[in-house]
Design a protein around this motif. Structure first.
Motif, short mmCIF file in Angstrom:
data_model
loop_
_atom_site.label_atom_id
_atom_site.label_comp_id
_atom_site.label_asym_id
_atom_site.label_seq_id
_atom_site.Cartn_x
_atom_site.Cartn_y
_atom_site.Cartn_z
N MET A 14 23.28 35.56 48.63
CA MET A 14 24.50 35.92 49.33
C MET A 14 25.62 34.91 49.44
SD MET A 14 24.02 38.95 50.10
CE MET A 14 25.57 39.46 50.91
N ALA A 15 25.16 33.52 49.65
CA ALA A 15 26.26 32.48 49.59
C ALA A 15 26.42 32.39 47.98
CB ALA A 15 25.42 31.15 50.10
N ILE A 16 25.68 32.31 47.21
CA ILE A 16 26.01 32.23 45.59
C ILE A 16 27.09 33.45 45.20
CG2 ILE A 16 24.86 32.62 43.15
CD1 ILE A 16 22.49 30.81 44.51
N ASN A 17 26.65 34.64 45.40
CA ASN A 17 27.34 35.90 45.43
C ASN A 17 28.84 35.40 45.75
OD1 ASN A 17 25.59 37.27 43.70
ND2 ASN A 17 25.03 38.45 45.65
N ALA B 152 30.30 32.54 46.40
CA ALA B 152 30.94 31.48 45.54
C ALA B 152 31.39 32.08 44.29
CB ALA B 152 29.92 30.24 45.51
N GLN B 153 30.64 32.87 43.71
CA GLN B 153 31.03 33.48 42.31
C GLN B 153 32.11 34.41 42.44
OE1 GLN B 153 27.46 35.42 41.23
NE2 GLN B 153 26.36 33.54 40.20
N ALA B 154 32.27 35.14 43.45
CA ALA B 154 33.42 35.93 43.78
C ALA B 154 34.72 35.08 43.78
CB ALA B 154 33.23 36.82 44.88
N GLU B 155 34.63 34.04 44.85
CA GLU B 155 35.95 33.25 44.88
C GLU B 155 36.07 32.47 43.93
OE1 GLU B 155 34.77 30.42 48.21
OE2 GLU B 155 35.56 31.78 49.75
N TYR B 156 35.19 32.05 43.03
CA TYR B 156 35.48 31.29 41.67
C TYR B 156 36.20 32.23 40.72
CZ TYR B 156 34.81 28.69 37.39
OH TYR B 156 34.78 27.82 36.16
N ASP B 157 35.62 33.66 40.71
CA ASP B 157 36.31 34.45 39.60
C ASP B 157 37.67 34.95 40.14
OD1 ASP B 157 33.94 34.30 38.40
OD2 ASP B 157 33.01 36.18 38.94
N ALA B 158 37.84 34.88 41.50
CA ALA B 158 39.20 35.02 41.98
C ALA B 158 40.11 33.96 41.79
CB ALA B 158 39.27 35.79 43.32
N TRP C 139 13.92 29.84 47.63
CA TRP C 139 15.36 29.50 47.87
C TRP C 139 16.57 30.18 47.20
CZ3 TRP C 139 19.39 28.39 44.61
CH2 TRP C 139 20.41 27.53 44.99
N ALA C 140 16.02 31.07 46.22
CA ALA C 140 16.89 31.92 45.54
C ALA C 140 17.16 33.19 46.50
CB ALA C 140 16.35 32.53 44.10
N GLU C 141 16.05 33.58 47.05
CA GLU C 141 16.45 34.82 48.01
C GLU C 141 17.22 34.36 49.22
OE1 GLU C 141 12.56 36.05 48.45
OE2 GLU C 141 12.44 37.47 46.78
N ASP C 142 17.07 33.44 49.76
CA ASP C 142 17.88 32.80 50.94
C ASP C 142 19.17 32.59 50.55
OD1 ASP C 142 15.47 32.80 52.41
OD2 ASP C 142 14.99 30.56 52.40
N VAL D 249 39.89 30.99 43.57
CA VAL D 249 39.94 30.52 45.00
C VAL D 249 39.07 29.09 44.98
CG1 VAL D 249 39.49 31.06 47.39
CG2 VAL D 249 40.28 32.76 46.31
N PRO D 250 39.70 28.16 45.21
CA PRO D 250 38.90 26.85 45.16
C PRO D 250 37.92 26.81 46.07
CG PRO D 250 41.27 26.36 45.88
CD PRO D 250 41.12 27.86 45.57
N THR D 251 36.83 26.55 45.98
CA THR D 251 35.63 26.45 46.84
C THR D 251 35.42 24.98 47.51
OG1 THR D 251 33.96 26.02 45.01
CG2 THR D 251 34.14 28.29 45.61
N LYS D 252 34.80 25.11 48.30
CA LYS D 252 34.55 23.61 49.37
C LYS D 252 33.01 23.25 48.82
CE LYS D 252 37.32 24.83 53.01
NZ LYS D 252 37.25 25.23 54.39
#
Length: 129
Positions: A112-115, A117-123, A106-109, A125-128
């Motif tokens: 990319m989506a987690i990275n 989401a983290q980049a958007e959060y750190d910037a 699950w972590a490997e799959d 940017v509200p996430t859905k």
């Protein structure tokens, strides 16, 4: 535990139950990596350390001792010079392979989506959800 022929389960949501300690142990990244490496058979300390990568020897030693204490790993010392020590999963330790494999896949799959989401959060940017 078994009492009067009936199986007793822990209660994860009971603060007094030791189940939380067990969950903490198997949720530890070094534990998960050690168990997944040992699924292929017995390994020496250096093989575990090299297979895991970037784990301090002291931390790996502590992890392996806890796993041995918990009955998930056996440690066998061979009377050689220098002494050879081999770690092996017990049947209970082997029972962790399937759930840990599911979580690791699950972590490997989803990395990319987690990275992302983290980049958007750190910037900011509200996430859905």
């Amino acid at each position: 535990m078994v009492t009067n022929g009936q199986s007793e389960r822990g209660d994860l949501f009971n603060p007094q139950c030791g189940t939380r300690v067990v969950l903490d142990r198997i949720g530890d990244k070094w534990t998960a990596l050690a168990v997944l490496l040992l699924q292929h058979g017995p390994l020496r300390f250096t093989e575990l350390r090299d297979g895991i990568g970037s784990v301090a020897p002291k931390v790996l030693t502590q992890t392996l001792r806890r796993l041995e204490r918990d009955g998930l790993v056996t440690r066998e010392v061979f009377a050689e010079v220098p002494p050879r020590v081999v770690y092996t999963l017990t049947p209970m330790g082997s029972s962790l392979i399937k759930p840990l494999t599911v979580v690791s896949e699950w972590a490997e799959d989803h990395i990319m989506a987690i990275n992302h989401a983290q980049a958007e959060y750190d910037a900011g940017v509200p996430t859905k959800g």
